[in-house]
Write a protein that holds these residues in place. Sequence first.
Motif, mmCIF file in Angstrom:
data_model
loop_
_atom_site.group_PDB
_atom_site.id
_atom_site.type_symbol
_atom_site.label_atom_id
_atom_site.label_comp_id
_atom_site.label_asym_id
_atom_site.label_seq_id
_atom_site.Cartn_x
_atom_site.Cartn_y
_atom_site.Cartn_z
ATOM 1 N N VAL A 1 0.840 -1.193 0.000
ATOM 2 C CA VAL A 1 0.000 0.000 0.000
ATOM 3 C C VAL A 1 0.882 1.253 0.000
ATOM 4 N N ALA B 1 3.576 1.787 -1.622
ATOM 5 C CA ALA B 1 3.957 2.133 -2.991
ATOM 6 C C ALA B 1 2.870 2.988 -3.648
ATOM 7 N N THR B 2 1.623 2.670 -3.373
ATOM 8 C CA THR B 2 0.508 3.444 -3.916
ATOM 9 C C THR B 2 0.462 4.825 -3.276
ATOM 10 N N ILE B 3 0.606 4.868 -1.973
ATOM 11 C CA ILE B 3 0.544 6.144 -1.261
ATOM 12 C C ILE B 3 1.670 7.067 -1.699
ATOM 13 N N GLN B 4 2.828 6.507 -2.000
ATOM 14 C CA GLN B 4 3.940 7.344 -2.444
ATOM 15 C C GLN B 4 3.629 8.020 -3.775
ATOM 16 N N VAL B 5 2.802 7.411 -4.607
ATOM 17 C CA VAL B 5 2.429 8.001 -5.896
ATOM 18 C C VAL B 5 1.257 8.959 -5.757
ATOM 19 N N ILE B 6 0.224 8.594 -5.000
ATOM 20 C CA ILE B 6 -1.001 9.394 -4.962
ATOM 21 C C ILE B 6 -1.193 10.169 -3.671
ATOM 22 N N ASN C 1 5.372 9.772 -12.694
ATOM 23 C CA ASN C 1 4.964 8.424 -12.317
ATOM 24 C C ASN C 1 4.094 7.765 -13.383
ATOM 25 N N VAL D 1 1.095 8.571 -14.375
ATOM 26 C CA VAL D 1 -0.315 8.502 -14.012
ATOM 27 C C VAL D 1 -1.175 9.427 -14.875
ATOM 28 N N SER E 1 -5.793 2.745 -14.239
ATOM 29 C CA SER E 1 -5.848 1.599 -13.326
ATOM 30 C C SER E 1 -6.013 2.052 -11.876
ATOM 31 N N LEU E 2 -5.779 3.341 -11.603
ATOM 32 C CA LEU E 2 -5.973 3.882 -10.256
ATOM 33 C C LEU E 2 -7.429 4.233 -9.964
ATOM 34 N N VAL F 1 -9.237 2.111 -7.527
ATOM 35 C CA VAL F 1 -8.641 2.311 -6.201
ATOM 36 C C VAL F 1 -9.209 3.581 -5.584
#
Length: 121
Positions: A11, A13-18, A61, A63, A87-88, A91
Amino acid sequence: MDVDKMHDCPVLATIQVIGGKWKPRILWRLRDGAATFGELRRIVGMSEKVLQENLLALRRNGVISRTPVKGGDIVYVEYRYTDYGLSLVPVLDAMGSWGMAHAAKERDGEPSAARAPRRRA
């Protein structure tokens, strides 16, 4: 993030992007479709510099994309999700649903699990 360390908490890794104060707001707005810099700035309500920094991070990233568009004599830029960024959306939808349910729970005066003492099993 080191792939070997992702097993600890993917998780993260996701938080670091968004994650952050502004990226979730930008991404939530882009769910409705492309937006110009000015539209994002008005809707999200941040300074130009901060918006530029956040858009650049999301672009780095992979996105979102930045596309110049010619509208008559004016050229402007639109931001939208890339195929990878799309793909986000599920989420974000799941996080949004959870957030609305949590806000309703807080509004209705139900105790938050975050405030309750944690017990070990």
